[in-house]
Design an enzyme around this catalytic site. Structure first.
Site, mmCIF file in Angstrom:
data_model
loop_
_atom_site.group_PDB
_atom_site.id
_atom_site.type_symbol
_atom_site.label_atom_id
_atom_site.label_comp_id
_atom_site.label_asym_id
_atom_site.label_seq_id
_atom_site.Cartn_x
_atom_site.Cartn_y
_atom_site.Cartn_z
ATOM 1 N N GLU A 48 0.846 -1.188 0.000
ATOM 2 C CA GLU A 48 0.000 0.000 0.000
ATOM 3 C C GLU A 48 0.879 1.233 0.000
ATOM 4 O O GLU A 48 1.926 1.262 0.662
ATOM 5 C CB GLU A 48 -0.923 0.041 1.216
ATOM 6 C CG GLU A 48 -1.785 1.309 1.242
ATOM 7 C CD GLU A 48 -2.895 1.300 2.275
ATOM 8 O OE1 GLU A 48 -3.778 2.180 2.192
ATOM 9 O OE2 GLU A 48 -2.881 0.425 3.157
ATOM 10 N N CYS A 243 -6.607 1.707 2.296
ATOM 11 C CA CYS A 243 -7.302 3.003 2.331
ATOM 12 C C CYS A 243 -6.851 3.911 1.198
ATOM 13 O O CYS A 243 -7.572 4.826 0.803
ATOM 14 C CB CYS A 243 -7.075 3.674 3.681
ATOM 15 S SG CYS A 243 -7.744 2.739 5.072
ATOM 16 N N ASN A 360 -12.196 -1.862 -0.474
ATOM 17 C CA ASN A 360 -11.320 -2.137 0.656
ATOM 18 C C ASN A 360 -12.028 -1.789 1.950
ATOM 19 O O ASN A 360 -12.455 -0.645 2.144
ATOM 20 C CB ASN A 360 -10.021 -1.329 0.570
ATOM 21 C CG ASN A 360 -9.207 -1.441 1.854
ATOM 22 O OD1 ASN A 360 -8.625 -2.483 2.136
ATOM 23 N ND2 ASN A 360 -9.192 -0.383 2.651
ATOM 24 N N GLU A 361 -12.179 -2.771 2.810
ATOM 25 C CA GLU A 361 -12.781 -2.574 4.132
ATOM 26 C C GLU A 361 -14.114 -1.824 4.058
ATOM 27 O O GLU A 361 -14.432 -1.026 4.937
ATOM 28 C CB GLU A 361 -11.800 -1.866 5.075
ATOM 29 C CG GLU A 361 -10.580 -2.721 5.400
ATOM 30 C CD GLU A 361 -9.633 -2.055 6.376
ATOM 31 O OE1 GLU A 361 -9.782 -0.846 6.650
ATOM 32 O OE2 GLU A 361 -8.716 -2.746 6.879
#
Length: 796
Positions: A48, A243, A360-361
């Site tokens: 990331e 994120c 994502n999440e």
């Protein structure tokens, strides 16, 4: 005593509890009953853009704010005026290089009698310049009408000492790209790039890039950092977030199409981690990196959701099209729009993309709706692509579900058997992010060993857990936005944390087939053998009365709410008393209040409880050691659908009993009783036994075993999570004979707090040894806080 002190007490008591917890164990690996193949994609990495992992990290660009898009002031650039000179610099938008690169640096030289007017860039916390190494500089420049001078580019010390320089002329009033090579005559760990203006007038600069001429696999990636990834031998790379994909708002969300093409035409993007991304690491670069590592790409696409915003359903087409375009770029034929662009960029052959993660999440109703839309659109075009969901969904089928865990060492140790009981009929599991994030320093041995214990469970269950990756991967120590991280670096140094070496050992020593392994220990660790009591709610208002604690026939505690909250300690919530009733009126999560003595061992807790409103039921706490270590009976939890006992260790809770269907009605008083004796827990609701649970505790040893068919070896990984040596007898059942020598790799240290550093990069690192006189069974002692990998060859 506040929560921080209580936590410190727990960590001390945990250490005291396991001190000299030596035991004799029996470990048996059954060669006659192979279970299933080890997932070929089991161990991978998650990259990331965080902590300057990319820009200022693996991406070899040395110039910071190279396109001047980071702000309306020239941050990272410094004006130099030496001698009898006058000059100024400013950001200019009057004649953009292109539509995506609107800003340039305007350098105006007012006076140049002697000396120089120049601009300097020190890169990401200092440029690492190496003697004799060639650096390629490129930039765009233009000049004002009538400018007669030239430019000089140099690599320098901060004092102005020049290591290498080159002249640049031929400027005009139109943008023009210039390239020079610089070869320094000395090394510097904190050097800088300087561009000097030789003449009076105005110069504009844009897209100033300095790269080492030699990079990892000629991909403009930093060699020493990529070597760390090579040594991990990853099966896959999940990229680029995290994120980072979502962005704080949709304006700053990832759009894959914007990361393709000439770097001067890629728009920079504000990164959720507090800096601008150059997007120099784009879709093509990531796919090339995966290919060079021999790892499968796991592409993450934005599903129209950011941290703060959700795209309306009627505008979802553009987000779906972006995902489809990225997939087509990776695997589409050269006759397709995006496949043709891939070929134009030098890679006509499709990349081996099999996995795409949708978001994502993300979760909730909005995610359910959007996941289904992405699933339908992608499967229609690419039915063989395996789609990864962030959470379990009902709106469309799931090939794989991504589960993330950031928690305490105790949680990871306690959850080493988590996947033993997972449903084999559901989707496959991707443990996409996990790490010990409490009691971990900046990456210590304690964290690494707890993760290793957890990883034995992932390997044993690799029929359902098909992929796993630690997170985050990199941190530039000058900008630590997340802690801990696997690999730490600055502009010229790099080291792996102890967790890095755990990942390396598991990945480098993977077999083909999982073998059954059992461990028998003389005694298990019972982490919560005593403690106080408590009450709680979760998004629910409730009231309690007649709270009483009895040991045999002796009353240890009896609440008297007519005297208020005397004897109780509020953790969180709006707790009030009225008459003989205690009420919790806040509708938030994790509302708790504690009473009693942490030294209580065996007792019966009885009370009455009534739900006033809200989503769930009651939380009845027992053996409460502190804020982070306790049991509770969750009555009417999980949306008022289930009852279960949960255990919290080091701040991380997990279900330890069977879940029983049940709910709690509003306005009804319930009789509740919890009996704890030794490691047996019995829970009664209105006189009916709901749970009869025996906590078997935590084993001091955790293990997994696989068969390496090609080498004829049984690979046994054993983790000792205690601070005492563990003596064991290891048997390979079904093996006619074992070779007399075996390789063993051991990761351990002097203290669980030990860490690696730039000065001691391998303070905690695997040590390879050779064992001789191997027998079956064999005796072996596993050091305190250790991961041991044994490679036992079978004699022919």
């Amino acid at each position: 005593m506040d929560g921080k002190v209580l936590t410190a007490v727990w960590m001390l008591s945990w250490s005291l509890m396991t001190l000299s917890f030596a035991s004799n164990a029996k470990i048996n690996v059954d060669l006659t009953k192979p279970l299933h193949r080890v997932s070929p994609t089991l161990w991978g990495i998650f990259f990331e853009e965080i902590n300057h992992a990319g820009d200022g990290g693996i991406y070899a660009e040395m110039v910071r704010n190279r396109s001047f898009e980071d702000a309306n002031t020239p941050i990272s650039w410094k004006l130099i005026t030496e001698g009898d000179t006058e000059g100024s610099i400013a950001i200019d938008e009057s004649q953009p290089l292109n539509k995506n690169n609107r800003r340039s640096l305007r350098i105006e030289v007012h006076k140049l009698a002697s000396g120089r007017v120049a601009v300097a860039n020190a890169g990401y916390w200092g440029m690492h310049i190496v003697k004799g190494k060639v650096y390629n500089l490129s930039f765009y420049a233009r000049c004002s009408d009538g400018f007669k001078g030239s430019l000089a580019a140099s690599l320098e010390h901060a004092s102005g000492l020049v290591y290498a320089s080159a002249e640049v002329d031929g400027l005009s009033t139109q943008w023009k790209k210039f390239k020079v090579s610089l070869k320094p005559n000395a090394s510097d760990t904190s050097g800088r790039l300087v561009i000097s203006v030789k003449g009076v007038g105005v110069i504009w600069l844009d897209m100033v890039s300095l790269m080492p001429a030699e990079s990892w696999n000629e991909l403009n990636l930093r060699s020493d950092l990529m070597k760390m990834l090579e040594d991990l031998k990853p099966s896959f790379v999940r990229f680029p977030g995290g994120c980072f994909v979502e962005g704080e708002t949709l304006e700053h969300a990832l759009r894959w199409r914007n990361t393709l093409g000439d770097i001067s035409e890629r728009p920079t993007r504000w990164c959720i981690w507090g800096y601008y991304s150059t997007e120099g690491l784009g879709l093509h670069e990531y796919l090339m990196m995966c290919e060079a590592l021999g790892a499968e790409p796991v592409l993450v696409v934005n599903c129209g959701m950011s941290h703060k915003e959700v795209a309306p359903i009627e505008k979802m087409d553009e987000w779906i099209e972006d995902a489809i375009a990225a997939i087509e770029y990776a695997v589409g034929p050269t006759t397709s729009k995006w496949g043709a662009l891939r070929a134009k960029n030098g890679h006509p052959k499709p990349f081996k993309l099999r996995f795409v993660e949708i978001g994502n999440e993300n979760s909730g109703r909005a995610y359910e709706e959007r996941y289904a839309m992405f699933y339908k659109a992608i499967k229609e075009r690419y039915p063989d692509i395996q789609l990864i969901a962030n959470v379990p969904v009902r709106s469309a089928p799931m090939d794989v579900v991504d589960e993330h865990y950031y928690n305490s060492p105790e949680w990871f140790i306690a959850n080493a058997t988590r996947y033993d009981r997972y449903d084999r009929n559901g989707p496959k599991i991707f443990v996409g992010e996990y790490a010990v994030t409490r009691g971990c320093g900046t990456g210590n041995l304690r964290a690494a060993i707890a993760e290793a214990a957890f990883m034995t469970g992932l390997e044993r269950n690799s029929d359902i857990v098909i992929m796993a990756s630690y997170a985050p991967l990199f941190v530039n120590v000058n900008d630590r936005r997340w802690n801990p991280d696997l690999i730490c670096f600055d502009s010229c140094n790099v080291y792996g944390t102890p967790s890095y070496y755990v990942q390396m050992l598991f990945s480098q020593h993977r077999g083909d087939v999982v073998l059954p392994v059992s461990i028998e220990v003389e005694r298990a660790m019972i982490p919560l053998a005593h403690g106080a009591i408590g009450l709680g709610t979760w998004r629910t208002q409730a009231e309690f009365k007649d709270v009483k604690v009895v040991h045999e026939e002796r009353t240890l505690f009896e609440a008297d709410f007519t005297k208020g909250l005397k004897g109780w300690r509020i953790f969180k919530g709006d707790w009030q008393t009225e008459g003989d009733v205690l009420r919790q009126l806040a509708l938030g999560e994790d509302m708790r209040i504690i009473a009693g003595d942490i030294n209580w061992t065996d007792y019966t807790l009885s009370l009455k409880a009534r739900k006033l409103s809200g989503d769930e039921g009651f939380l009845i706490m027992f053996r409460v050691r502190d804020n982070d270590n306790w049991y509770w009976w969750n009555i009417g939890g999980w949306g008022n659908r289930w009852h279960a006992i949960e255990r919290c260790l080091g701040g991380g809770k997990s279900i330890v009993s069977e879940r029983v269907q049940g709910s709690v009605e509003v306005g009804r008083w319930y009789d509740i009783r919890v009996e704890v004796k030794g490691n047996r827990i019995r829970c009664y609701l209105d006189g009916t036994l709901v749970h009869d649970f025996t906590d078997v505790g935590l084993s001091p040893l955790h293990a997994s075993a696989t068969l390496d068919k090609a080498n004829g070896e049984v690979i046994v990984k054993v983790v000792n999570v205690t601070d005492a040596p563990q003596h064991a007898s290891l048997t390979i059942s079904g093996a006619k004979a074992l070779k007399k020598t075996a390789k063993v790799f051991v990761l351990t240290g002097n203290s669980p707090d030990d860490e690696n550093s730039f000065s001691q990069p391998k303070r905690i690192a695997p040590v390879e040894m050779v064992l001789t006189n191997i027998t079956n069974p064999m005796k072996h002692t596993f050091p305190p806080y250790s991961l041991t990998v044994l490679r036992l060859g079978m004699a022919r």
